[in-house]
Write a protein that holds these residues in place. Sequence first.
Motif, PDB file in Angstrom:
ATOM      1  N   LYS A 174     -16.517   1.930 -10.925  1.00 17.92           N
ATOM      2  CA  LYS A 174     -15.861   3.068 -10.704  1.00 17.92           C
ATOM      3  C   LYS A 174     -15.138   3.402 -11.951  1.00 17.92           C
ATOM      4  N   LEU A 175     -15.126   4.930 -12.203  1.00 17.37           N
ATOM      5  CA  LEU A 175     -14.676   5.698 -13.392  1.00 17.37           C
ATOM      6  C   LEU A 175     -13.446   6.330 -12.913  1.00 17.37           C
ATOM      7  N   GLU A 176     -12.661   6.382 -13.915  1.00 13.82           N
ATOM      8  CA  GLU A 176     -11.485   7.426 -13.629  1.00 13.82           C
ATOM      9  C   GLU A 176     -11.297   8.406 -14.722  1.00 13.82           C
ATOM     10  N   LEU A 177     -10.972   9.613 -14.176  1.00 11.64           N
ATOM     11  CA  LEU A 177     -10.651  10.533 -15.255  1.00 11.64           C
ATOM     12  C   LEU A 177      -9.250  11.198 -15.125  1.00 11.64           C
ATOM     13  N   SER A 178      -8.520  11.634 -16.115  1.00 14.83           N
ATOM     14  CA  SER A 178      -7.266  11.724 -15.957  1.00 14.83           C
ATOM     15  C   SER A 178      -6.703  12.712 -17.018  1.00 14.83           C
ATOM     16  N   LYS A 179      -5.618  13.446 -16.781  1.00 15.35           N
ATOM     17  CA  LYS A 179      -4.858  14.069 -17.575  1.00 15.35           C
ATOM     18  C   LYS A 179      -3.309  13.927 -17.199  1.00 15.35           C
ATOM     19  N   PRO A 180      -2.314  14.209 -17.856  1.00 17.58           N
ATOM     20  CA  PRO A 180      -0.992  14.164 -17.127  1.00 17.58           C
ATOM     21  C   PRO A 180      -0.767  14.912 -15.978  1.00 17.58           C
ATOM     22  N   GLY A 181      -0.729  14.208 -14.688  1.00 14.28           N
ATOM     23  CA  GLY A 181      -0.572  14.997 -13.641  1.00 14.28           C
ATOM     24  C   GLY A 181      -1.701  14.990 -12.763  1.00 14.28           C
ATOM     25  N   LEU A 182      -3.105  14.882 -13.435  1.00 12.24           N
ATOM     26  CA  LEU A 182      -4.331  14.913 -12.676  1.00 12.24           C
ATOM     27  C   LEU A 182      -5.002  13.468 -12.705  1.00 12.24           C
ATOM     28  N   ARG A 183      -5.708  13.147 -11.594  1.00 10.52           N
ATOM     29  CA  ARG A 183      -6.348  11.726 -11.662  1.00 10.52           C
ATOM     30  C   ARG A 183      -7.377  11.917 -10.518  1.00 10.52           C
ATOM     31  N   THR A 184      -8.737  11.832 -11.042  1.00 16.07           N
ATOM     32  CA  THR A 184      -9.819  11.760 -10.122  1.00 16.07           C
ATOM     33  C   THR A 184     -10.562  10.556 -10.341  1.00 16.07           C
ATOM     34  N   THR A 185     -11.282   9.898  -9.342  1.00 18.45           N
ATOM     35  CA  THR A 185     -12.090   8.865  -9.670  1.00 18.45           C
ATOM     36  C   THR A 185     -13.721   9.219  -9.020  1.00 18.45           C
ATOM     37  N   MET A 186     -14.646   8.429  -9.523  1.00 11.44           N
ATOM     38  CA  MET A 186     -15.904   8.347  -8.877  1.00 11.44           C
ATOM     39  C   MET A 186     -16.639   6.999  -9.130  1.00 11.44           C
ATOM     40  N   THR A 187     -17.354   6.680  -8.266  1.00 10.80           N
ATOM     41  CA  THR A 187     -18.163   5.423  -8.257  1.00 10.80           C
ATOM     42  C   THR A 187     -19.632   5.682  -8.772  1.00 10.80           C
TER      43      THR A 187
END
Length: 428
Positions: free
Chosen positions: A366-379
């Motif tokens: 599981k990976l997580e990509l973020s910036k302040p206020g934004l967050r998405t994940t993918m497997t």
Amino acid sequence: MAVVVTAALAACTTPAATPPTTTTPKTYDGKVLADVRHPAGASTLPSGRNDYREPADVRADLEQAAKARPDVVRVVDLPHKSVQGKAVPALEIAHHVQTDDGRPVFLLMGGIHANEWPGVEVATEFAMDLAEQDGRDPRITALLDHVRVIVVPVVNPDGFEASRTGRIPDKRKNCDPTCGTKVDPDTGADDAGVDLNRNFGVNWGGPGSSGDRTGGDYRGPKAFSEPETQNIRDLVTGHQVTVLVGLHTYGDMNLRPPGQNASPLTPDEAVYAELGNEMAEANGYPSHLSRELYETSGTAEEWSYFTTGGLGFETELNGDSNHGPFASSVLSQYAGEREALLRDAEAAANPKYHSRIAGNVPAGTKLELSKPGLRTTMTADGPFTWDVNPSIRPGPDGRNIEESWTLQCPGRTVQVTLARGETKQVSC
Ligand SMILES: [Zn+2]
């Protein structure tokens, strides 16, 4: 005025040349759905309808599509109920819809303005169209491999019910704290509620929005004060929405930021103009800067663009009123608008207009990509490509802001800086 591409709807009258390739044919008592829906007298719309939906019809159509195609379609209620407690359903359409993969999202919204019924119709028909043509139309079948389409047909269900049931036919805003009782026939001013498309958190409070509660464009007490706009905020900040379109009536235009006279052109003006022209060629509505219609601030399209870098458009369908006769306001608009929306969805899938992160991790990571206020994940399952918005974000001065994504890999964090159109390989 709109270009009508009747050939695009040939499936309504002509049997499909090839059987579905991804699933078994959908049958209803031995007939395919398209034939059930298109008896004599039915329209050429995917639903075959000749009149506007009642509020309950929208969810019923979404549920039916999901039931018929559970591998491709699912109904998801957005996290916040409306002011009056109604659920706000979204339809997600993609091959293997249940997977948490790295596909980009095309977000289509209708009914943010309650009396603009044709937008609700076009959004619902387009969702049904994709679900029904998957496996029949090679273009749509290919599209659904590469993009996740999310359709929110009625962003503002309280207002839509007040308008559609005839209680307040010209109701535009939401029902905070009530639906109100009347609308000024001359100014469109509405004695209650917030204009949801002035309540988003970029340029909130700027020109083209009102601080007067009775104003037709009342912006609300603060940005994102309303649960209906919080729903769209949460959807966009939790997904990689690379293209967003809001459907409205009536103005006969494809609109792109900026919405204010004093704002500079966006750093993506060339890309915006290119896609706007492609939409115009399809639906016949001219492509314009949003402020060329009139000034606006705090809109969904601008907030999404300036917050995520995903391209946001507003389409004003053609017609002679906010909800004119079904034949001229919906039926004759659909074929051209369908083509425009397909182009938008294809643009959402096209890495030329967004960015990509590629890497290789153990299966099931599981990976997580973020910036302040934004967050998405993918497997990810081994080698992966994640379609994301650029990390570099458009600024209010017409220049880009240099920002990076933070990618959370197993046991380490990687900073990734991406321009539009760029792909970067990361070692995770
Ligand atoms: Zn509108």
